[in-house]
Scaffold this motif. Structure first.
Motif, short mmCIF file in Angstrom:
data_model
loop_
_atom_site.label_atom_id
_atom_site.label_comp_id
_atom_site.label_asym_id
_atom_site.label_seq_id
_atom_site.Cartn_x
_atom_site.Cartn_y
_atom_site.Cartn_z
N GLN A 132 0.83 -1.15 0.04
CA GLN A 132 -0.08 0.03 -0.07
C GLN A 132 0.86 1.31 -0.09
OE1 GLN A 132 -3.45 -0.09 -0.57
NE2 GLN A 132 -2.91 -2.36 -0.68
N ASN A 133 2.13 1.17 -0.09
CA ASN A 133 2.91 2.29 0.05
C ASN A 133 3.47 2.75 -1.38
OD1 ASN A 133 4.88 4.17 0.54
ND2 ASN A 133 5.86 3.07 2.13
N HIS A 134 2.40 3.34 -1.82
CA HIS A 134 2.55 3.76 -3.27
C HIS A 134 3.71 4.71 -3.69
CE1 HIS A 134 -0.88 1.47 -4.02
NE2 HIS A 134 -1.71 2.08 -3.18
N ARG A 135 4.21 5.50 -2.67
CA ARG A 135 5.19 6.56 -2.88
C ARG A 135 6.37 5.69 -3.18
NH1 ARG A 135 3.51 12.41 -1.20
NH2 ARG A 135 5.77 12.78 -1.98
N ILE A 137 7.06 2.56 -3.43
CA ILE A 137 6.92 1.67 -4.91
C ILE A 137 7.33 2.59 -6.22
CG2 ILE A 137 5.58 0.55 -6.65
CD1 ILE A 137 3.69 -0.43 -4.22
N ALA A 138 7.03 3.74 -6.20
CA ALA A 138 7.17 4.79 -7.23
C ALA A 138 8.71 5.16 -7.00
CB ALA A 138 6.24 6.01 -7.30
#
Length: 172
Positions: A132-135, A137-138
């Motif tokens: 859920q840690n999209h930042r 991952i990006a």
């Protein structure tokens, strides 16, 4: 042991007890959700103590990230390899909301990854990331890392993505 790294805008230094207020505020806040938080006061203290102790036990560890003109910590970035980790990791966490979105994590992570390859001589580098840690991952993808679906995760009971960083000679 490299206790200090410089980048164009940042200083990465060995963590110390003076980092406690910023670390405490981060680990006890919703901002730490991507790394298992928020946690209690005691768990926050043990988290920073583990970062400091990692240096003594391994001879390296995550650096506290500061802006070049200030010693105030804005986060931590760097090599992390606890005894029960399946692989050597470079991780990151930006403690300060004001420091987000300015490329500091990217700049610090690039330096930390280069250090792990060249100085520590690591054969592999991964980053373990909450799904859920999209930042985060990006950031891993911006750094050139690719998700490795076959890699072992540190805690099988906890959802985790593994991003594998390319060796320097494999980068375009």
């Amino acid at each position: 042991m490299t206790e200090l790294l410089d980048t164009p805008r940042l200083v990465l230094r060995r963590p110390n007890a003076a980092d406690w207020p910023a670390a405490r505020d981060f680990f006890m806040s919703d901002r730490s959700r991507g790394i298992g938080g928020p946690v209690s006061l005691g768990a926050a203290w043990r988290a920073l103590a583990a970062e400091i102790g990692h240096w003594d036990m391994r001879g390296y560890g995550m650096w506290t990230v500061t802006l070049r003109d200030s010693d105030a910590p804005i986060g931590m970035v760097g090599p992390w390899y606890p005894e029960d980790w399946p692989e050597t990791e470079v991780g990151w966490m930006i403690w300060s909301a004001e420091a987000e979105g300015k490329g500091y994590a990217y700049e610090a992570a690039q330096a930390a990854i280069a250090h792990a390859w060249a100085v520590l001589g690591w054969e592999t580098i991964v980053s373990y990331i909450d799904p859920q840690n999209h930042r985060s991952i990006a950031l891993a993808e911006r750094l050139g890392a690719l998700q490795d679906m076959a890699a072992q995760v540190p805690r099988p009971e906890t959802p985790c993505l593994v991003y594998r960083h390319p060796r320097p000679e494999a980068r375009p």
